[in-house]
Design an enzyme around this catalytic site. Sequence first.
Site, mmCIF file in Angstrom:
data_model
loop_
_atom_site.group_PDB
_atom_site.id
_atom_site.type_symbol
_atom_site.label_atom_id
_atom_site.label_comp_id
_atom_site.label_asym_id
_atom_site.label_seq_id
_atom_site.Cartn_x
_atom_site.Cartn_y
_atom_site.Cartn_z
ATOM 1 C CD GLN A 114 -2.571 1.501 2.503
ATOM 2 O OE1 GLN A 114 -2.039 1.142 3.550
ATOM 3 N NE2 GLN A 114 -3.649 2.254 2.471
ATOM 4 C CB ILE A 141 7.705 -11.386 -1.855
ATOM 5 C CG1 ILE A 141 8.087 -12.860 -1.733
ATOM 6 C CG2 ILE A 141 6.198 -11.171 -1.762
ATOM 7 C CD1 ILE A 141 7.982 -13.422 -0.342
ATOM 8 N NE ARG A 142 2.219 -8.599 -4.223
ATOM 9 C CZ ARG A 142 1.482 -7.644 -4.762
ATOM 10 N NH1 ARG A 142 0.971 -7.777 -5.970
ATOM 11 N NH2 ARG A 142 1.229 -6.522 -4.103
ATOM 12 C CE1 TYR A 201 2.104 -4.122 11.647
ATOM 13 C CE2 TYR A 201 0.748 -2.742 13.056
ATOM 14 C CZ TYR A 201 1.494 -2.912 11.910
ATOM 15 O OH TYR A 201 1.614 -1.873 11.027
HETATM 16 C C1 AKB Z 1 -2.857 -1.848 10.590
HETATM 17 O O1 AKB Z 1 -4.063 -1.597 10.750
HETATM 18 O O2 AKB Z 1 -2.328 -2.915 10.887
HETATM 19 C C2 AKB Z 1 -1.977 -0.752 10.027
HETATM 20 C C3 AKB Z 1 -1.376 0.072 11.118
HETATM 21 C C4 AKB Z 1 -2.167 1.102 11.806
HETATM 22 O O3 AKB Z 1 -0.236 -0.103 11.430
HETATM 23 N N1 AKB Z 1 -2.730 0.063 9.124
#
Ligand code: AKB
Length: 317
Positions: free
Chosen positions: A12, A35-36, A141
Site C-alpha cells: 500500500q 516478493i512478487r 504486530y
Molecule cells: C494496521 O491496521 O495494521 C496498520 C497500522 C495502523 O499499522 N494500518
Amino acid sequence: MKKILLTGALGQIGSELTMKLREVYGANNVIATDIRSAENEVVQSGPFEILDVTDGKAMHEIAVKYKVDTLIHLAALLSATAEAMPLLAWNINMGGLVNALEVAREERCQFFTPSSIGAFGPSTPKEKTPQDTIQRPTTMYGVNKVSGELLCDYYFQKFGVDTRGLRFPGLISYVAPPGGGTTDYAVEIYYDALKTGKYTSFIAAGTFMDMMYMPDALQAIITLMEADASKLIHRNSFNVTAMSIEPEQIAAEIRKTIPSFKIDYQVDPIRQRIADSWPNSIDPTAAKEEWGFKAEFNLEAMTKDMLEKLKEKLAAK
Ligand code: AKB
C-alpha cells in the site's frame, strides 16, 4: 537520498512511494523490490527486482548491484494478519528488519522503516498519546513494532546507521489496497460507497483511531529523510497523524457526496480487540517541532479527493 532501495514496493505505501520518489529523485535511482511481480507502473517505470526480505544475502546483493545509499524497508505483515499467524509475522517482520538493518550497516545506507500506532497498548494513555510513553502492546504486530523501534535505535547508537522512522496511523489511499490491517475499514468504506452505496464495517461505531491520507504520509517520509540530523531527538518512532476518527464520521462525510450512503456493522472480534488496544488519538508535537511535520488533508478534504480519484479509477476498469 540519491540511490534508493525499497522493499515491499508493491504494497500500500510502496506502490505510491516508489512513484513519488522516482518523480523527485529520478526513475533509475529508485530500485523497487517485492516478493512478487505485477503488471503495473512500479514494475514498468524503473528498476525492479524480486526479493524475499527474509533472504538477507539476496537483499545485500541487490544493494551492492545498484550501489544504493538509502534503504526504505516497508515489507511487513499488518496487524490482523500478524495476529492470525504470529510466528510467521515474527519471522517476516523482525527477520526482514534485521536483514535490512544489516545491509544498511554494511553498505552505509540511510535507513527508513515505519512503526505504527500498533506500537502502543491498553496501558498507554488513550487520548493525545505522548511521543514518549508506556508501550506494552498486546498484539504480535505491536510487539514487532516496539522491538523494531528499539532495534533501529540500537543500530544508530551502536553502528551509527542513520535510522529514521514514523509511527503511522491508518493510511487511506485509492491506489493500492492495504491488506490484513485493522484500519483497512477506512479504505474499504470508500470503495463500497462508490460500488454499492453501502458498507458493512468490521470495526464498531464509536471506535476512534488515528488516520492519515497517503499524500501526507509520503511527504512525511521524504521530509523526515531530508531533515537535518542534528535536529532529531527521537529518530525512529515519531508520532504522526492527521485525524482521529470513527466509522460514523467517515460515513457522514461520504453522505455529503453520496446522500443515500448507508453503513451497518458486523464487528470482527479480533480486529475490534486490536483497535480497542490502540490509542484514540496520538500527539504529533515532537514531529512538528523536530522536523516540521504537517498534514494537509483533514477528513473533509481527504474524503472529497478520495471519492473523486477512486471514482475515476473504478470507471477506468
Ligand atoms: C494496521 O491496521 O495494521 C496498520 C497500522 C495502523 O499499522 N494500518
